[in-house]
Design a protein around this motif. Structure first.
Motif, PDB file in Angstrom:
ATOM      1  N   VAL A  10       0.871  -1.167   0.000  1.00 47.84           N
ATOM      2  CA  VAL A  10       0.000   0.000   0.000  1.00 47.84           C
ATOM      3  C   VAL A  10       0.910   1.219   0.000  1.00 47.84           C
ATOM      4  N   VAL A  11       0.750   2.050  -1.011  1.00 48.70           N
ATOM      5  CA  VAL A  11       1.594   3.235  -1.137  1.00 48.70           C
ATOM      6  C   VAL A  11       0.796   4.427  -0.627  1.00 48.70           C
ATOM      7  N   ALA A  12       1.393   5.147   0.276  1.00 54.10           N
ATOM      8  CA  ALA A  12       0.745   6.322   0.857  1.00 54.10           C
ATOM      9  C   ALA A  12       0.516   7.371  -0.223  1.00 54.10           C
ATOM     10  N   PRO A  13      -0.542   8.176  -0.041  1.00 59.87           N
ATOM     11  CA  PRO A  13      -0.825   9.222  -1.043  1.00 59.87           C
ATOM     12  C   PRO A  13       0.358  10.166  -1.269  1.00 59.87           C
ATOM     13  N   PHE A  14       1.068  10.495  -0.203  1.00 58.49           N
ATOM     14  CA  PHE A  14       2.236  11.375  -0.350  1.00 58.49           C
ATOM     15  C   PHE A  14       3.287  10.728  -1.233  1.00 58.49           C
ATOM     16  N   GLU A  15       3.540   9.453  -0.994  1.00 55.14           N
ATOM     17  CA  GLU A  15       4.544   8.736  -1.780  1.00 55.14           C
ATOM     18  C   GLU A  15       4.126   8.656  -3.244  1.00 55.14           C
ATOM     19  N   LEU A  42      13.962  23.545  -4.373  1.00 53.89           N
ATOM     20  CA  LEU A  42      12.582  23.997  -4.533  1.00 53.89           C
ATOM     21  C   LEU A  42      11.618  22.817  -4.659  1.00 53.89           C
ATOM     22  N   THR A  43      12.045  21.748  -5.317  1.00 56.06           N
ATOM     23  CA  THR A  43      11.207  20.545  -5.406  1.00 56.06           C
ATOM     24  C   THR A  43      10.983  19.999  -4.004  1.00 56.06           C
ATOM     25  N   GLN A  44      12.034  19.948  -3.228  1.00 58.48           N
ATOM     26  CA  GLN A  44      11.919  19.473  -1.853  1.00 58.48           C
ATOM     27  C   GLN A  44      10.982  20.367  -1.054  1.00 58.48           C
ATOM     28  N   PHE A  47       7.373  19.505  -1.628  1.00 65.03           N
ATOM     29  CA  PHE A  47       6.953  18.305  -0.912  1.00 65.03           C
ATOM     30  C   PHE A  47       6.910  18.522   0.601  1.00 65.03           C
ATOM     31  N   VAL A  48       7.745  19.387   1.120  1.00 67.01           N
ATOM     32  CA  VAL A  48       7.663  19.727   2.542  1.00 67.01           C
ATOM     33  C   VAL A  48       6.319  20.391   2.823  1.00 67.01           C
ATOM     34  N   ARG A  49       5.912  21.274   1.944  1.00 67.39           N
ATOM     35  CA  ARG A  49       4.628  21.955   2.130  1.00 67.39           C
ATOM     36  C   ARG A  49       3.458  20.991   1.968  1.00 67.39           C
ATOM     37  N   ILE A  50       3.598  20.035   1.081  1.00 63.33           N
ATOM     38  CA  ILE A  50       2.525  19.057   0.883  1.00 63.33           C
ATOM     39  C   ILE A  50       2.340  18.190   2.125  1.00 63.33           C
ATOM     40  N   PHE A  66       1.624  22.473  -9.084  1.00 62.77           N
ATOM     41  CA  PHE A  66       2.356  23.372  -9.980  1.00 62.77           C
ATOM     42  C   PHE A  66       2.066  24.842  -9.674  1.00 62.77           C
ATOM     43  N   GLN A  67       0.900  25.130  -9.104  1.00 63.92           N
ATOM     44  CA  GLN A  67       0.646  26.504  -8.659  1.00 63.92           C
ATOM     45  C   GLN A  67       1.560  26.825  -7.470  1.00 63.92           C
ATOM     46  N   MET A  68       1.716  25.846  -6.586  1.00 64.04           N
ATOM     47  CA  MET A  68       2.619  26.002  -5.452  1.00 64.04           C
ATOM     48  C   MET A  68       4.045  26.213  -5.958  1.00 64.04           C
ATOM     49  N   ALA A  69       4.451  25.468  -6.961  1.00 65.82           N
ATOM     50  CA  ALA A  69       5.800  25.598  -7.525  1.00 65.82           C
ATOM     51  C   ALA A  69       5.988  26.991  -8.136  1.00 65.82           C
ATOM     52  N   ALA A  70       4.978  27.468  -8.867  1.00 66.44           N
ATOM     53  CA  ALA A  70       5.072  28.806  -9.462  1.00 66.44           C
ATOM     54  C   ALA A  70       5.162  29.873  -8.373  1.00 66.44           C
TER      55      ALA A  70
END
Length: 174
Positions: A10-15, A42-44, A47-50, A66-70
């Motif tokens: 079972v893969v967690a949603p975050f993963e 920035l990618t990290q 995911f920290v924010r997620i 992608f809005q978060m990335a922008a």
């Protein structure tokens, strides 16, 4: 002995989000920054924010991520501009030979402001109020005249008196 069948993982949603979006986010940041290290940072950060969110309730994960990335890129750009402007100002100060934080300069500036404040207080109320409105609040002379129920030429006379008084006061105190 019976053979055990492997349990489905079972893969967690975050993963799942990490596997799905990490390469795309890296490409997104690399195209805009050209630095692998910054793209990774920035990618990290995305995911920290997620991890602080409830991923299961996210309706459109792709759009949101992608809005978060922008937004992270915009924030980074703003920070870089502030840093650049600060460095440019610091270099200009260095080249001019002035240290704006030098205690004697700070004290002299405070004394000048105190002299100016004292000279302003010495003006008649109407003259001082008109001067402050015009020079500090940037109110149009016509609006000042209307507010005080006087003519434009009267406002001009008050402003001229104030400037003459302030100039004399500041020059006399030197």
């Amino acid at each position: 002995m019976p053979e055990l069948s492997p349990q489905p993982q079972v893969v967690a949603p975050f993963e799942q989000l990490n596997r799905r979006f990490r390469p795309a986010l890296m490409a997104f940041f690399l195209r805009r920054l050209g630095s692998h290290a910054e793209a990774e940072d920035l990618t990290q950060e995305v995911f920290v924010r997620i991890t602080a969110m409830d991923v299961g309730r996210m309706t459109s994960s792709e759009a949101y991520i992608f809005q978060m990335a922008a937004n992270l890129l915009r924030d980074r750009s703003r920070r870089e501009k502030v840093r650049f402007d600060f460095r440019a100002d610091a270099m200009a100060d260095e080249q001019s030979g002035l240290d704006l934080r030098e205690p004697s300069r700070v004290a002299a500036s405070r004394q000048s402001l105190e002299r100016l404040e004292s000279a302003l207080r010495a003006l008649p109320d109407t003259t001082r109020n008109m001067f402050v409105l015009y020079r500090l609040e940037h109110v149009d002379r016509r609006d000042i005249a209307a507010a005080f129920g006087t003519s434009l030429s009267t406002v001009d006379r008050h402003l001229a008196r104030a400037m003459a008084h302030l100039t004399r006061s500041m020059r006399d105190d030197e």
